[in-house]
Design a protein around this motif. Sequence first.
Motif, PDB file in Angstrom:
ATOM      1  N   ILE A  65       0.812  -1.221   0.000  1.00  0.00           N
ATOM      2  CA  ILE A  65       0.000   0.000   0.000  1.00  0.00           C
ATOM      3  C   ILE A  65       0.847   1.274   0.000  1.00  0.00           C
ATOM      4  O   ILE A  65       0.530   2.231  -0.724  1.00  0.00           O
ATOM      5  N   LEU A  69       0.304   4.279  -2.823  1.00  0.00           N
ATOM      6  CA  LEU A  69      -0.166   5.623  -2.498  1.00  0.00           C
ATOM      7  C   LEU A  69       0.937   6.671  -2.530  1.00  0.00           C
ATOM      8  O   LEU A  69       0.676   7.840  -2.813  1.00  0.00           O
ATOM      9  N   GLY A  70       2.156   6.258  -2.221  1.00  0.00           N
ATOM     10  CA  GLY A  70       3.221   7.248  -2.052  1.00  0.00           C
ATOM     11  C   GLY A  70       4.212   7.350  -3.186  1.00  0.00           C
ATOM     12  O   GLY A  70       5.129   8.180  -3.123  1.00  0.00           O
ATOM     13  N   SER A 370       4.026   3.019  -8.495  1.00  0.00           N
ATOM     14  CA  SER A 370       2.670   3.100  -7.960  1.00  0.00           C
ATOM     15  C   SER A 370       1.703   2.270  -8.804  1.00  0.00           C
ATOM     16  O   SER A 370       0.863   1.531  -8.273  1.00  0.00           O
TER      17      SER A 370
END
Length: 439
Positions: A65, A69-70, A370
């Motif tokens: 995750i 997201l990052g 990502s």
Amino acid sequence: MFTVNTMKSADPKLTANGPLMRLLAAQLVSNIGDWLYVLALLTMVGLKWNATPWEIAAVSLCMAIPMLLGGPLAGLAADRMNRKALMIGSDLIRVVIVGALIFANSLFQVYLLLLMKGAMDVVFSPAKSGKLKELVSSSQMDSAVSISSAIEQITKIIGPAAGGLLVAAFGVSACYLIDAGTFLVSAAILAFLPREQRERAAAGEHADRKSAASFRSELSAGLRLIASMPIVLSGVIMLVSALFVLNIADSQVVTLFRIIPGISGDLLGWCVGASGLGTLIAALAAGKLGASRRPLVFMGGGAALMGLVFAVAAVATAYGTPGTLIYITLFSAFLLAGAGAGFVFVPFSAMLQKRTPEAYTGRVFGTANSLTSAAVILGPVAGGALVTASGPVVAFIVSGLSAILLGLLVLGLRGYIERRDSAVAAAAQDSSSAAHSLL
């Protein structure tokens, strides 16, 4: 305009490139530690704590995750800040996080620490890609990416075996301590990298800064650059699709093997090792063959090969007679599947490094990471649903046929994509020349 500056100094042998060798040495040490840590974590959660399948799945989600997201944000940081400092800082923070796992006594604490470690992994990855771009000329990028990918696969083969021995001999905590130590060693090696060798950003980027471009626009720069190059955009779509299909099968290997009567408990480990060996061979071959010059050929062929052996493995498992022959068949299938995966991943990475301007490397790789993380997360979910509905044999055959069709589609469209990419590049060059002539 986005332009790639290939003005590097004369190309010595890669082994004579001291900063590159230090970067790769840090990667080697860190990758070995990571495989020790993963094995120790699964042993602790799955065997000692008897976690449920969904609780174990949550471990994988906590790892993926942060990257999902990052990625773009970490990529922006890698393009705006000192990459060497980002890598060293990430390593030092991970020393503390992995060390803290020794004292974790609940799944909640483990999940929290994994999310924190994942965030630092996200910071490190695009910074490392950008630093590689600084240190290696375009003409040597195929070989450099090949070596980096080979290191990943070597540690994938060695790490789990060493981790199993360490867990058996010294316990889970020893693996965490060693992994923490590898990050410390990695940081020490990275400290000897040059401070900064990045090229000046393109004029367009300076204009963006002067016009106070929005933060959202900065974050989306990687995606815009990928979309501006047809062959890169096609490669990203191909990579994400291949990873999705690969993870449908990978996540259900255990369920496939369970239907073999009297299966040896060592078979899964041997097949995982075979997969890593196949990818290692493909990585080395791709570097020698200059795969980034015709990336779609290698990627399409690799996906088709991967899909074919998935289907063969499923048929062999369903209809083969238990014994030595089926074990050899499955070992060979995983070896070839690993090679197919290597021919998908390595040419793409080399192409992306060569085609990306240095000032945008972090954001481009952050965006790509990502997108691939989304496939890594969604693939197992689709695999679980498919196995629940139709069984593991059907799931493997469906994923195999999907990979074959994907590979054939890329090979069939390759000519059109390459012509379109050449036309876009020529138009960009003409526009750049016209702009310079007006100055």
